[in-house]
Scaffold this motif. Structure first.
Motif, PDB file in Angstrom:
ATOM      1  N   GLY A  79       0.805  -1.220   0.000  1.00  0.00           N
ATOM      2  CA  GLY A  79       0.000   0.000   0.000  1.00  0.00           C
ATOM      3  C   GLY A  79       0.836   1.267   0.000  1.00  0.00           C
ATOM      4  N   ASP A  80       2.086   1.180  -0.454  1.00  0.00           N
ATOM      5  CA  ASP A  80       2.961   2.350  -0.468  1.00  0.00           C
ATOM      6  C   ASP A  80       2.565   3.360  -1.544  1.00  0.00           C
ATOM      7  OD1 ASP A  80       4.447   1.372   1.607  1.00  0.00           O
ATOM      8  OD2 ASP A  80       5.910   0.381   0.303  1.00  0.00           O
ATOM      9  N   GLY A  81       1.814   2.941  -2.533  1.00  0.00           N
ATOM     10  CA  GLY A  81       1.327   3.876  -3.542  1.00  0.00           C
ATOM     11  C   GLY A  81       2.066   3.803  -4.852  1.00  0.00           C
ATOM     12  N   SER A  82       1.911   2.732  -5.573  1.00  0.00           N
ATOM     13  CA  SER A  82       2.511   2.613  -6.892  1.00  0.00           C
ATOM     14  C   SER A  82       1.675   3.414  -7.894  1.00  0.00           C
ATOM     15  CB  SER A  82       2.538   1.137  -7.315  1.00  0.00           C
ATOM     16  OG  SER A  82       2.849   1.013  -8.673  1.00  0.00           O
ATOM     17  N   PRO A  83       2.301   4.129  -8.816  1.00  0.00           N
ATOM     18  CA  PRO A  83       1.543   4.870  -9.820  1.00  0.00           C
ATOM     19  C   PRO A  83       0.668   3.963 -10.687  1.00  0.00           C
ATOM     20  CG  PRO A  83       3.841   5.541  -9.845  1.00  0.00           C
ATOM     21  CD  PRO A  83       3.734   4.373  -8.927  1.00  0.00           C
ATOM     22  N   LEU A  84       1.140   2.761 -10.971  1.00  0.00           N
ATOM     23  CA  LEU A  84       0.366   1.844 -11.799  1.00  0.00           C
ATOM     24  C   LEU A  84      -0.910   1.392 -11.084  1.00  0.00           C
ATOM     25  CD1 LEU A  84       0.097   0.335 -14.425  1.00  0.00           C
ATOM     26  CD2 LEU A  84       1.485  -1.499 -13.473  1.00  0.00           C
ATOM     27  N   THR A  85      -0.817   1.195  -9.776  1.00  0.00           N
ATOM     28  CA  THR A  85      -1.996   0.819  -8.990  1.00  0.00           C
ATOM     29  C   THR A  85      -3.051   1.912  -9.057  1.00  0.00           C
ATOM     30  OG1 THR A  85      -0.628  -0.467  -7.479  1.00  0.00           O
ATOM     31  CG2 THR A  85      -2.795   0.184  -6.692  1.00  0.00           C
ATOM     32  N   GLY A  86      -2.636   3.138  -8.849  1.00  0.00           N
ATOM     33  CA  GLY A  86      -3.576   4.260  -8.925  1.00  0.00           C
ATOM     34  C   GLY A  86      -4.163   4.421 -10.310  1.00  0.00           C
ATOM     35  N   PHE A  87      -3.334   4.205 -11.328  1.00  0.00           N
ATOM     36  CA  PHE A  87      -3.810   4.307 -12.706  1.00  0.00           C
ATOM     37  C   PHE A  87      -4.878   3.254 -13.003  1.00  0.00           C
ATOM     38  CE2 PHE A  87      -3.397   3.081 -17.213  1.00  0.00           C
ATOM     39  CZ  PHE A  87      -3.793   4.272 -17.795  1.00  0.00           C
ATOM     40  N   LEU A  88      -4.642   2.015 -12.577  1.00  0.00           N
ATOM     41  CA  LEU A  88      -5.631   0.942 -12.803  1.00  0.00           C
ATOM     42  C   LEU A  88      -6.951   1.255 -12.109  1.00  0.00           C
ATOM     43  CD1 LEU A  88      -3.472  -2.298 -12.447  1.00  0.00           C
ATOM     44  CD2 LEU A  88      -4.536  -1.396 -14.516  1.00  0.00           C
ATOM     45  N   LEU A  89      -6.875   1.728 -10.876  1.00  0.00           N
ATOM     46  CA  LEU A  89      -8.108   2.047 -10.152  1.00  0.00           C
ATOM     47  C   LEU A  89      -8.827   3.247 -10.764  1.00  0.00           C
ATOM     48  CD1 LEU A  89      -6.988   1.395  -6.481  1.00  0.00           C
ATOM     49  CD2 LEU A  89      -8.374  -0.055  -7.969  1.00  0.00           C
ATOM     50  N   MET A  90      -8.072   4.241 -11.250  1.00  0.00           N
ATOM     51  CA  MET A  90      -8.720   5.379 -11.905  1.00  0.00           C
ATOM     52  C   MET A  90      -9.407   4.960 -13.197  1.00  0.00           C
ATOM     53  SD  MET A  90      -6.379   8.745 -11.222  1.00  0.00           S
ATOM     54  CE  MET A  90      -7.071   9.474 -12.654  1.00  0.00           C
ATOM     55  N   ILE A  91      -8.779   4.071 -13.961  1.00  0.00           N
ATOM     56  CA  ILE A  91      -9.406   3.571 -15.193  1.00  0.00           C
ATOM     57  C   ILE A  91     -10.697   2.821 -14.857  1.00  0.00           C
ATOM     58  CG2 ILE A  91      -9.122   1.920 -17.105  1.00  0.00           C
ATOM     59  CD1 ILE A  91      -7.670   4.552 -17.515  1.00  0.00           C
ATOM     60  N   LEU A  92     -10.668   2.008 -13.807  1.00  0.00           N
ATOM     61  CA  LEU A  92     -11.869   1.280 -13.372  1.00  0.00           C
ATOM     62  C   LEU A  92     -12.974   2.253 -12.980  1.00  0.00           C
ATOM     63  CD1 LEU A  92     -13.361  -1.340 -12.502  1.00  0.00           C
ATOM     64  CD2 LEU A  92     -12.274  -1.046 -10.266  1.00  0.00           C
ATOM     65  N   ILE A  93     -12.641   3.256 -12.204  1.00  0.00           N
ATOM     66  CA  ILE A  93     -13.640   4.228 -11.737  1.00  0.00           C
ATOM     67  C   ILE A  93     -14.223   5.016 -12.910  1.00  0.00           C
ATOM     68  CG2 ILE A  93     -13.919   6.354 -10.396  1.00  0.00           C
ATOM     69  CD1 ILE A  93     -11.775   5.186  -8.470  1.00  0.00           C
ATOM     70  N   ILE A  94     -13.374   5.514 -13.780  1.00  0.00           N
ATOM     71  CA  ILE A  94     -13.848   6.324 -14.911  1.00  0.00           C
ATOM     72  C   ILE A  94     -14.701   5.485 -15.864  1.00  0.00           C
ATOM     73  CG2 ILE A  94     -13.077   7.562 -16.980  1.00  0.00           C
ATOM     74  CD1 ILE A  94     -10.671   8.518 -15.260  1.00  0.00           C
ATOM     75  N   THR A  95     -14.247   4.270 -16.159  1.00  0.00           N
ATOM     76  CA  THR A  95     -14.983   3.403 -17.078  1.00  0.00           C
ATOM     77  C   THR A  95     -16.349   3.027 -16.519  1.00  0.00           C
ATOM     78  OG1 THR A  95     -12.915   2.505 -17.919  1.00  0.00           O
ATOM     79  CG2 THR A  95     -14.898   1.228 -18.349  1.00  0.00           C
ATOM     80  N   SER A  96     -16.395   2.627 -15.270  1.00  0.00           N
ATOM     81  CA  SER A  96     -17.671   2.201 -14.704  1.00  0.00           C
ATOM     82  C   SER A  96     -18.627   3.376 -14.521  1.00  0.00           C
ATOM     83  CB  SER A  96     -17.465   1.457 -13.388  1.00  0.00           C
ATOM     84  OG  SER A  96     -16.846   2.290 -12.443  1.00  0.00           O
ATOM     85  N   ALA A  97     -18.124   4.553 -14.150  1.00  0.00           N
ATOM     86  CA  ALA A  97     -18.995   5.725 -14.018  1.00  0.00           C
ATOM     87  C   ALA A  97     -19.559   6.140 -15.375  1.00  0.00           C
ATOM     88  CB  ALA A  97     -18.240   6.873 -13.366  1.00  0.00           C
ATOM     89  N   THR A  98     -18.722   6.103 -16.399  1.00  0.00           N
ATOM     90  CA  THR A  98     -19.185   6.462 -17.741  1.00  0.00           C
ATOM     91  C   THR A  98     -20.223   5.475 -18.243  1.00  0.00           C
ATOM     92  OG1 THR A  98     -17.036   7.448 -18.231  1.00  0.00           O
ATOM     93  CG2 THR A  98     -18.448   6.905 -20.106  1.00  0.00           C
ATOM     94  N   HIS A  99     -19.960   4.196 -18.086  1.00  0.00           N
ATOM     95  CA  HIS A  99     -20.915   3.189 -18.550  1.00  0.00           C
ATOM     96  C   HIS A  99     -22.206   3.206 -17.740  1.00  0.00           C
ATOM     97  CE1 HIS A  99     -17.507   0.709 -20.562  1.00  0.00           C
ATOM     98  NE2 HIS A  99     -17.896   1.728 -21.290  1.00  0.00           N
ATOM     99  N   THR A 100     -22.122   3.537 -16.461  1.00  0.00           N
ATOM    100  CA  THR A 100     -23.336   3.665 -15.652  1.00  0.00           C
ATOM    101  C   THR A 100     -24.194   4.817 -16.169  1.00  0.00           C
ATOM    102  OG1 THR A 100     -22.209   2.793 -13.702  1.00  0.00           O
ATOM    103  CG2 THR A 100     -24.231   4.032 -13.330  1.00  0.00           C
ATOM    104  N   ALA A 101     -23.566   5.922 -16.508  1.00  0.00           N
ATOM    105  CA  ALA A 101     -24.315   7.068 -17.036  1.00  0.00           C
ATOM    106  C   ALA A 101     -24.971   6.743 -18.371  1.00  0.00           C
ATOM    107  CB  ALA A 101     -23.396   8.272 -17.183  1.00  0.00           C
TER     108      ALA A 101
END
Length: 112
Positions: A79-101
């Motif tokens: 949980g130290d904060g890898s940039p790739l981890t944050g990127f994957l989670l942001m892609i998941l959040i953006i994709t699911s929010a867009t598809h929900t809309a």
């Protein structure tokens, strides 16, 4: 005079809608954002239960969410904060929010 069978056909039934109001659409769309992607599949499971989308789409989102979060945890288990981890989670959040809309958009027919 002969009767035309096309004139007597009932209108096609409307497909069910996910959102009744604009406020409901906003609330459902921010679910993946507020939960940081942990509930990204919830709107799609609810839409599948309501009959808005096919069940395979909800299953795809559930499996995709598990895979993406699993990969993010495997990349950075401490949980130290890898940039790739944050990127994957942001892609998941953006994709699911867009598809929900877009769940009630009549121009999109994939999974409906």
């Amino acid at each position: 005079m002969a009767s035309n069978p096309y004139f007597n056909q009932p209108l096609a039934p409307n497909r069910p809608h996910m959102f009744n109001t604009t406020i409901a659409k906003v609330i459902w769309t921010i679910v993946p954002v507020v939960t940081l992607g942990l509930c990204a599949a919830v709107p799609f499971v609810v839409a599948a239960v309501k009959g808005v989308v096919k069940p395979w789409l909800a299953v795809t989102y559930v499996v995709g969410e598990i895979v993406i979060i699993g990969v993010a945890l495997a990349i950075d288990p401490s949980g130290d904060g890898s940039p790739l981890t944050g990127f994957l989670l942001m892609i998941l959040i953006i994709t699911s929010a867009t598809h929900t809309a877009l769940l009630d958009n009549d121009k999109i027919s994939i999974g409906k």
